[in-house]
Design a protein around this motif. Structure first.
Motif, PDB file in Angstrom:
ATOM      1  N   TRP A   1       0.813  -1.209   0.000  1.00  0.00           N
ATOM      2  CA  TRP A   1       0.000   0.000   0.000  1.00  0.00           C
ATOM      3  C   TRP A   1       0.849   1.262   0.000  1.00  0.00           C
ATOM      4  O   TRP A   1       0.494   2.256  -0.634  1.00  0.00           O
ATOM      5  CB  TRP A   1      -0.924   0.014   1.218  1.00  0.00           C
ATOM      6  N   GLU A   2       1.944   1.230   0.732  1.00  0.00           N
ATOM      7  CA  GLU A   2       2.766   2.438   0.841  1.00  0.00           C
ATOM      8  C   GLU A   2       3.357   2.832  -0.505  1.00  0.00           C
ATOM      9  O   GLU A   2       3.366   3.997  -0.883  1.00  0.00           O
ATOM     10  CB  GLU A   2       3.911   2.240   1.855  1.00  0.00           C
TER      11      GLU A   2
ATOM     12  N   PHE B   1       0.431   3.841  -3.472  1.00  0.00           N
ATOM     13  CA  PHE B   1      -0.625   4.803  -3.153  1.00  0.00           C
ATOM     14  C   PHE B   1      -1.136   5.526  -4.400  1.00  0.00           C
ATOM     15  O   PHE B   1      -2.341   5.633  -4.619  1.00  0.00           O
ATOM     16  CB  PHE B   1      -0.125   5.821  -2.111  1.00  0.00           C
ATOM     17  N   TRP B   2      -0.224   6.026  -5.225  1.00  0.00           N
ATOM     18  CA  TRP B   2      -0.638   6.768  -6.415  1.00  0.00           C
ATOM     19  C   TRP B   2      -1.280   5.847  -7.452  1.00  0.00           C
ATOM     20  O   TRP B   2      -2.160   6.276  -8.204  1.00  0.00           O
ATOM     21  CB  TRP B   2       0.528   7.544  -7.020  1.00  0.00           C
TER      22      TRP B   2
END
Length: 120
Positions: free
Chosen positions: A67-68, A71-72
């Protein structure tokens, strides 16, 4: 020539020979087949793009990307999906509209040809 323009026959329907009607009918049939082929190809492309979007989404939520780092991508994937859907809707509508216009021209030619044949 061999080029058929359905608009050309709108006002001249009463003056078409049997060969002209046959040519116009065959040409309209070919144009409808071509439009259906284009519609099929477009839908296959949209299905492939949709598959790549799901694959991208799965990669983002997996442990490989996380997820980190993704994100975009999580913001970009829905935006691309919405654009693809809008494009698909537009392409389907345009193809459907083109086929309806061709069928309308064909019906006009056939209706007026039958009317002429009945009056002879």
């Amino acid at each position: 020539g061999d080029q058929f323009d359905p608009n050309e026959y709108t006002g001249l329907v009463g003056h078409l020979s049997t060969d002209d009607v046959k040519f116009a009918s065959e040409r309209i049939h070919k144009l409808i087949e071509q439009e259906n082929g284009l519609r099929n190809n477009r839908m296959m492309w949209f299905a492939n793009i949709e598959g790549f979007l799901w694959l991208s989404f799965a990669a983002v939520i997996s442990d490989e990307v996380g997820w980190e780092n993704g994100f975009w991508l999580m913001i970009l994937i829905p935006i691309v999906g919405i654009l693809v859907c809008l494009s698909a809707i537009s392409a389907i509508w345009d193809a459907d509209h083109a086929v309806k216009l061709l069928l309308k021209k064909w019906r006009t030619i056939q209706k007026n040809t039958v009317r002429i044949a009945l009056t002879l």
